[in-house]
Design a protein around this motif. Structure first.
Motif, PDB file in Angstrom:
ATOM      1  N   LEU A 164      73.129  35.714 -46.523  1.00  0.00           N
ATOM      2  CA  LEU A 164      72.810  36.204 -45.181  1.00  0.00           C
ATOM      3  C   LEU A 164      71.322  36.390 -44.953  1.00  0.00           C
ATOM      4  N   THR A 165      70.584  36.733 -45.969  1.00  0.00           N
ATOM      5  CA  THR A 165      69.158  36.995 -45.810  1.00  0.00           C
ATOM      6  C   THR A 165      68.311  35.746 -46.041  1.00  0.00           C
ATOM      7  N   ASN A 166      68.943  34.604 -46.154  1.00  0.00           N
ATOM      8  CA  ASN A 166      68.228  33.340 -46.368  1.00  0.00           C
ATOM      9  C   ASN A 166      67.406  33.333 -47.651  1.00  0.00           C
ATOM     10  N   ALA A 167      67.735  34.148 -48.592  1.00  0.00           N
ATOM     11  CA  ALA A 167      66.980  34.191 -49.849  1.00  0.00           C
ATOM     12  C   ALA A 167      66.972  32.837 -50.535  1.00  0.00           C
ATOM     13  N   VAL A 168      68.065  32.112 -50.456  1.00  0.00           N
ATOM     14  CA  VAL A 168      68.136  30.806 -51.100  1.00  0.00           C
ATOM     15  C   VAL A 168      67.226  29.822 -50.391  1.00  0.00           C
ATOM     16  N   GLU A 169      67.246  29.810 -49.069  1.00  0.00           N
ATOM     17  CA  GLU A 169      66.395  28.889 -48.316  1.00  0.00           C
ATOM     18  C   GLU A 169      64.921  29.148 -48.574  1.00  0.00           C
ATOM     19  N   LYS A 170      64.555  30.395 -48.792  1.00  0.00           N
ATOM     20  CA  LYS A 170      63.158  30.727 -49.035  1.00  0.00           C
ATOM     21  C   LYS A 170      62.677  30.188 -50.377  1.00  0.00           C
ATOM     22  N   THR A 171      63.582  29.814 -51.254  1.00  0.00           N
ATOM     23  CA  THR A 171      63.185  29.234 -52.537  1.00  0.00           C
ATOM     24  C   THR A 171      63.180  27.710 -52.478  1.00  0.00           C
ATOM     25  N   GLY A 172      63.453  27.163 -51.307  1.00  0.00           N
ATOM     26  CA  GLY A 172      63.447  25.717 -51.157  1.00  0.00           C
ATOM     27  C   GLY A 172      64.829  25.088 -51.145  1.00  0.00           C
ATOM     28  N   GLU A 173      65.842  25.834 -51.540  1.00  0.00           N
ATOM     29  CA  GLU A 173      67.209  25.331 -51.493  1.00  0.00           C
ATOM     30  C   GLU A 173      67.728  25.450 -50.068  1.00  0.00           C
ATOM     31  N   GLN A 174      68.462  24.483 -49.610  1.00  0.00           N
ATOM     32  CA  GLN A 174      69.031  24.533 -48.268  1.00  0.00           C
ATOM     33  C   GLN A 174      70.536  24.748 -48.364  1.00  0.00           C
ATOM     34  N   MET A 175      71.034  25.642 -47.516  1.00  0.00           N
ATOM     35  CA  MET A 175      72.480  25.838 -47.455  1.00  0.00           C
ATOM     36  C   MET A 175      73.073  24.691 -46.658  1.00  0.00           C
ATOM     37  N   GLN A 176      74.231  24.241 -47.087  1.00  0.00           N
ATOM     38  CA  GLN A 176      74.843  23.112 -46.405  1.00  0.00           C
ATOM     39  C   GLN A 176      76.323  23.360 -46.186  1.00  0.00           C
ATOM     40  N   GLY A 177      76.863  22.627 -45.227  1.00  0.00           N
ATOM     41  CA  GLY A 177      78.284  22.530 -45.005  1.00  0.00           C
ATOM     42  C   GLY A 177      79.031  23.834 -44.938  1.00  0.00           C
ATOM     43  N   GLN A 178      79.989  23.952 -45.832  1.00  0.00           N
ATOM     44  CA  GLN A 178      80.916  25.068 -45.842  1.00  0.00           C
ATOM     45  C   GLN A 178      80.197  26.410 -45.966  1.00  0.00           C
ATOM     46  N   LEU A 179      79.203  26.490 -46.816  1.00  0.00           N
ATOM     47  CA  LEU A 179      78.492  27.749 -47.019  1.00  0.00           C
ATOM     48  C   LEU A 179      77.758  28.169 -45.749  1.00  0.00           C
ATOM     49  N   LEU A 180      77.161  27.231 -45.058  1.00  0.00           N
ATOM     50  CA  LEU A 180      76.465  27.542 -43.814  1.00  0.00           C
ATOM     51  C   LEU A 180      77.448  28.027 -42.746  1.00  0.00           C
ATOM     52  N   GLU A 181      78.589  27.381 -42.683  1.00  0.00           N
ATOM     53  CA  GLU A 181      79.634  27.795 -41.736  1.00  0.00           C
ATOM     54  C   GLU A 181      80.137  29.209 -42.061  1.00  0.00           C
ATOM     55  N   GLN A 182      80.351  29.491 -43.343  1.00  0.00           N
ATOM     56  CA  GLN A 182      80.810  30.818 -43.760  1.00  0.00           C
ATOM     57  C   GLN A 182      79.758  31.880 -43.453  1.00  0.00           C
ATOM     58  N   ARG A 183      78.496  31.522 -43.635  1.00  0.00           N
ATOM     59  CA  ARG A 183      77.402  32.436 -43.325  1.00  0.00           C
ATOM     60  C   ARG A 183      77.434  32.806 -41.846  1.00  0.00           C
ATOM     61  N   HIS A 184      77.590  31.805 -40.979  1.00  0.00           N
ATOM     62  CA  HIS A 184      77.642  32.060 -39.536  1.00  0.00           C
ATOM     63  C   HIS A 184      78.834  32.936 -39.164  1.00  0.00           C
ATOM     64  N   GLN A 185      79.972  32.678 -39.776  1.00  0.00           N
ATOM     65  CA  GLN A 185      81.168  33.469 -39.482  1.00  0.00           C
ATOM     66  C   GLN A 185      80.941  34.938 -39.852  1.00  0.00           C
ATOM     67  N   LEU A 186      80.421  35.194 -41.040  1.00  0.00           N
ATOM     68  CA  LEU A 186      80.164  36.572 -41.460  1.00  0.00           C
ATOM     69  C   LEU A 186      79.111  37.208 -40.566  1.00  0.00           C
ATOM     70  N   TRP A 187      78.084  36.467 -40.239  1.00  0.00           N
ATOM     71  CA  TRP A 187      77.015  36.993 -39.396  1.00  0.00           C
ATOM     72  C   TRP A 187      77.569  37.461 -38.047  1.00  0.00           C
ATOM     73  N   HIS A 188      78.416  36.638 -37.423  1.00  0.00           N
ATOM     74  CA  HIS A 188      78.988  37.002 -36.123  1.00  0.00           C
ATOM     75  C   HIS A 188      79.913  38.212 -36.227  1.00  0.00           C
ATOM     76  N   LEU A 189      80.658  38.298 -37.300  1.00  0.00           N
ATOM     77  CA  LEU A 189      81.501  39.480 -37.511  1.00  0.00           C
ATOM     78  C   LEU A 189      80.648  40.743 -37.608  1.00  0.00           C
ATOM     79  N   LEU A 190      79.573  40.664 -38.354  1.00  0.00           N
ATOM     80  CA  LEU A 190      78.694  41.827 -38.511  1.00  0.00           C
ATOM     81  C   LEU A 190      78.027  42.199 -37.192  1.00  0.00           C
ATOM     82  N   GLN A 191      77.575  41.221 -36.437  1.00  0.00           N
ATOM     83  CA  GLN A 191      76.947  41.506 -35.150  1.00  0.00           C
ATOM     84  C   GLN A 191      77.920  42.208 -34.207  1.00  0.00           C
TER      85      GLN A 191
END
Length: 121
Positions: free
Chosen positions: A16-43
């Motif tokens: 959720l905090t993009n810690a992985v992206e900040k290290t140069g790794e990009q989230m893809q596919g299923q993980l990105l979709e799951q991130r968005h789902q959790l984010w919207h639930l929290l909001q």
């Protein structure tokens, strides 16, 4: 810290905090979709936790923030079954990909070292 010591809320916090992206790794596919789902639930259901996560975009994530967010996610997941399922889905996805789990463990270790350094100073 071994990979098995990363809890589901801790893994979700790093996603959720993009810690992985900040290290140069990009989230893809299923993980990105799951991130968005959790984010919207929290909001929608837990805006204070969502706001705390948003603040990490403006400043570097440190160990204290990561631990606090993971604790909040754990508490929220205990009270909301949809959030619990979403957190678990993220953890399962990361844990099913050994390279991702290794990267998350490395990030968690770096955060832990930052906290220990701050405490020592």
């Amino acid at each position: 810290m071994t990979s098995t010591s990363l809890t589901e809320p801790a893994i979700a916090t790093l996603v959720l905090t993009n810690a992985v992206e900040k290290t140069g790794e990009q989230m893809q596919g299923q993980l990105l979709e799951q991130r968005h789902q959790l984010w919207h639930l929290l909001q929608d259901r837990f805006p204070t936790t969502a706001t705390e996560i948003e603040l990490t975009e403006q400043q570097p994530l440190n160990g204290n923030q990561a631990a606090r967010i993971a604790k909040h996610l754990e508490e929220v997941a205990k009270t909301d079954s949809e959030v619990a399922k979403s957190v678990q889905a993220i953890a399962d996805t990361v844990q099913s990909q050994p390279n991702s789990l290794d990267k998350f463990t490395q990030i968690a270790q770096e955060i832990k070292m930052e906290v220990q350094g701050a405490i020592a100073n």
